[in-house]
Design a protein around this motif. Structure first.
Motif, PDB file in Angstrom:
ATOM      1  N   ARG A 229       0.911   4.281  -2.744  1.00 26.34           N
ATOM      2  CA  ARG A 229       0.667   5.692  -2.420  1.00 26.34           C
ATOM      3  C   ARG A 229       1.776   6.580  -2.978  1.00 26.34           C
ATOM      4  O   ARG A 229       1.511   7.653  -3.519  1.00 26.34           O
ATOM      5  CB  ARG A 229       0.574   5.873  -0.895  1.00 26.34           C
ATOM      6  CG  ARG A 229      -0.715   5.373  -0.285  1.00 26.34           C
ATOM      7  CD  ARG A 229      -0.889   5.909   1.119  1.00 26.34           C
ATOM      8  NE  ARG A 229       0.137   5.421   2.017  1.00 26.34           N
ATOM      9  CZ  ARG A 229       0.011   4.348   2.775  1.00 26.34           C
ATOM     10  NH1 ARG A 229      -1.090   3.645   2.743  1.00 26.34           N
ATOM     11  NH2 ARG A 229       1.005   3.969   3.570  1.00 26.34           N
ATOM     12  N   ARG A 230       3.021   6.126  -2.845  1.00 24.10           N
ATOM     13  CA  ARG A 230       4.128   6.937  -3.354  1.00 24.10           C
ATOM     14  C   ARG A 230       4.065   7.088  -4.867  1.00 24.10           C
ATOM     15  O   ARG A 230       4.381   8.144  -5.407  1.00 24.10           O
ATOM     16  CB  ARG A 230       5.468   6.289  -2.951  1.00 24.10           C
ATOM     17  CG  ARG A 230       5.772   6.379  -1.471  1.00 24.10           C
ATOM     18  CD  ARG A 230       7.233   6.035  -1.199  1.00 24.10           C
ATOM     19  NE  ARG A 230       7.550   4.699  -1.645  1.00 24.10           N
ATOM     20  CZ  ARG A 230       7.470   3.618  -0.864  1.00 24.10           C
ATOM     21  NH1 ARG A 230       7.065   3.735   0.381  1.00 24.10           N
ATOM     22  NH2 ARG A 230       7.799   2.432  -1.321  1.00 24.10           N
TER      23      ARG A 230
ATOM     24  N   GLU B 291       0.649   8.257  -3.412  1.00 22.96           N
ATOM     25  CA  GLU B 291      -0.283   8.209  -2.290  1.00 22.96           C
ATOM     26  C   GLU B 291      -1.467   7.370  -2.664  1.00 22.96           C
ATOM     27  O   GLU B 291      -1.927   7.379  -3.803  1.00 22.96           O
ATOM     28  CB  GLU B 291      -0.751   9.617  -1.930  1.00 22.96           C
ATOM     29  CG  GLU B 291      -1.725   9.637  -0.761  1.00 22.96           C
ATOM     30  CD  GLU B 291      -2.111  11.035  -0.390  1.00 22.96           C
ATOM     31  OE1 GLU B 291      -2.909  11.185   0.530  1.00 22.96           O
ATOM     32  OE2 GLU B 291      -1.626  11.957  -1.046  1.00 22.96           O
ATOM     33  N   ASP B 292      -1.977   6.582  -1.754  1.00 20.04           N
ATOM     34  CA  ASP B 292      -3.102   5.685  -1.981  1.00 20.04           C
ATOM     35  C   ASP B 292      -4.410   6.443  -1.766  1.00 20.04           C
ATOM     36  O   ASP B 292      -4.655   6.981  -0.699  1.00 20.04           O
ATOM     37  CB  ASP B 292      -3.014   4.517  -1.005  1.00 20.04           C
ATOM     38  CG  ASP B 292      -4.064   3.472  -1.280  1.00 20.04           C
ATOM     39  OD1 ASP B 292      -4.097   2.487  -0.534  1.00 20.04           O
ATOM     40  OD2 ASP B 292      -4.822   3.649  -2.230  1.00 20.04           O
ATOM     41  N   THR B 293      -5.275   6.463  -2.803  1.00 24.14           N
ATOM     42  CA  THR B 293      -6.555   7.142  -2.675  1.00 24.14           C
ATOM     43  C   THR B 293      -7.481   6.406  -1.733  1.00 24.14           C
ATOM     44  O   THR B 293      -8.503   6.953  -1.313  1.00 24.14           O
ATOM     45  CB  THR B 293      -7.237   7.229  -4.046  1.00 24.14           C
ATOM     46  OG1 THR B 293      -7.311   5.911  -4.608  1.00 24.14           O
ATOM     47  CG2 THR B 293      -6.447   8.108  -4.989  1.00 24.14           C
TER      48      THR B 293
ATOM     49  N   VAL C 224      -4.717  12.533  -2.353  1.00 25.77           N
ATOM     50  CA  VAL C 224      -3.451  12.630  -3.067  1.00 25.77           C
ATOM     51  C   VAL C 224      -2.919  14.051  -3.051  1.00 25.77           C
ATOM     52  O   VAL C 224      -1.720  14.292  -2.931  1.00 25.77           O
ATOM     53  CB  VAL C 224      -3.648  12.136  -4.526  1.00 25.77           C
ATOM     54  CG1 VAL C 224      -2.369  12.319  -5.322  1.00 25.77           C
ATOM     55  CG2 VAL C 224      -4.091  10.697  -4.530  1.00 25.77           C
TER      56      VAL C 224
ATOM     57  N   ASP D 233      -6.602   5.399   1.352  1.00 27.83           N
ATOM     58  CA  ASP D 233      -6.304   5.778   2.735  1.00 27.83           C
ATOM     59  C   ASP D 233      -6.234   7.278   2.953  1.00 27.83           C
ATOM     60  O   ASP D 233      -6.418   7.747   4.063  1.00 27.83           O
ATOM     61  CB  ASP D 233      -4.990   5.136   3.192  1.00 27.83           C
ATOM     62  CG  ASP D 233      -5.070   3.617   3.105  1.00 27.83           C
ATOM     63  OD1 ASP D 233      -4.040   3.005   2.816  1.00 27.83           O
ATOM     64  OD2 ASP D 233      -6.167   3.085   3.321  1.00 27.83           O
TER      65      ASP D 233
ATOM     66  N   LYS E  41       0.820  -1.208   0.000  1.00 27.29           N
ATOM     67  CA  LYS E  41       0.000   0.000   0.000  1.00 27.29           C
ATOM     68  C   LYS E  41       0.859   1.267   0.000  1.00 27.29           C
ATOM     69  O   LYS E  41       0.552   2.240  -0.696  1.00 27.29           O
ATOM     70  CB  LYS E  41      -0.917   0.007   1.227  1.00 27.29           C
ATOM     71  CG  LYS E  41      -2.050  -1.003   1.155  1.00 27.29           C
ATOM     72  CD  LYS E  41      -2.971  -0.846   2.347  1.00 27.29           C
ATOM     73  CE  LYS E  41      -4.175  -1.777   2.257  1.00 27.29           C
ATOM     74  NZ  LYS E  41      -5.115  -1.596   3.382  1.00 27.29           N
ATOM     75  N   GLN E  42       1.941   1.272   0.785  1.00 25.16           N
ATOM     76  CA  GLN E  42       2.799   2.454   0.834  1.00 25.16           C
ATOM     77  C   GLN E  42       3.463   2.715  -0.509  1.00 25.16           C
ATOM     78  O   GLN E  42       3.561   3.871  -0.954  1.00 25.16           O
ATOM     79  CB  GLN E  42       3.851   2.272   1.920  1.00 25.16           C
ATOM     80  CG  GLN E  42       3.297   2.322   3.336  1.00 25.16           C
ATOM     81  CD  GLN E  42       4.375   2.136   4.381  1.00 25.16           C
ATOM     82  OE1 GLN E  42       5.545   1.958   4.052  1.00 25.16           O
ATOM     83  NE2 GLN E  42       3.985   2.164   5.657  1.00 25.16           N
TER      84      GLN E  42
END
Length: 226
Positions: free
Chosen positions: A30-31, A148-150, A155, A152, A26-27
């Motif tokens: 997100r990046r 970035e994960d939409t 963005v 959590d 997930k990280q």
């Protein structure tokens, strides 16, 4: 959709191995999203490229999360042996002959199947890792940016905070500069202008810049450090 998704391409974009944890997965997503979000791009051509890449990445990520919800693991991760395979079979009941030495019982068939299953799963994971490593696109190594994960967080809140991978540096190619700063407002011979700020090129690489307070470049200092 999950069966048709190229998960090796997804892992290559996120610079991960198939056996990574869900949190690392997930990280990394997100990046990667922040770099290709349309709010970070300037110009129609850059907007179209960012939108297309972001759409494909989002579809692949959604398929991977759907796979995780159904199977309890990410695609390509090692699956634990089923509990039913670990149940030993009923031993044979034989009556020993008088004076005969006790006979060692053979391992249950269910245990043999469980061991064989683990070996095949381990072989499959190693094969997937070898293919992903051999097809890793080296040209994307310097362009993979933070995202970035939409699922959590929003963005746009992270897009304005450049990391070390997003900062302008000496020796960058023009395509890498566009990926960070977008299209310039004016192009001249060996010089790109972004309002009062500018970037100078020699032999196709960045050799100097000036970041004005009126329109700051994504750099750690107004002028490059030697």
């Amino acid at each position: 959709m999950t069966d048709e998704t190229d998960f090796l391409d997804l892992y290559a974009k996120l610079r991960l191995d198939p056996g990574c944890s869900l949190e690392d997965f997930k990280q990394a997503y997100r990046r990667h999203v922040a770099m290709w979000h349309p709010d970070r791009r300037r110009g129609s051509r850059a907007d179209q490229l960012a939108a297309a890449r972001l759409q494909r990445l989002t579809a692949q990520y959604g398929a991977a999360m759907d796979f995780h919800r159904r199977h309890g693991r990410l695609p390509g991760a090692l699956q634990a042996a089923r509990a039913v395979d670990a149940v030993p079979a009923e031993p044979e009941t034989t009556v020993p002959l008088p004076g005969a030495a006790p006979r060692a019982s053979a391992p249950p068939r269910a245990t043999q199947r469980a061991v064989a299953t683990r070996w095949w799963l381990a072989f499959g994971v190693m094969a997937i890792g070898a293919v992903a490593w051999s097809t890793w696109p080296s040209s994307q190594a310097s362009q993979e940016m933070d995202g970035e994960d939409t699922e959590d967080a929003t963005v746009s809140g992270v897009a304005n905070a450049p990391s070390a991978l997003q900062a302008l540096s000496l020796g960058m190619l023009p395509d890498e500069v566009i990926g960070i700063e977008g299209e310039p407002t004016r192009r001249a011979e060996g010089r790109w202008e972004y309002g009062p700020s500018w970037i100078r090129f020699e032999r196709g690489v960045v050799v100097d810049w000036y970041s004005s307070p009126l329109r700051r470049l994504r750099t750690e200092s107004p002028r490059p450090r030697s």
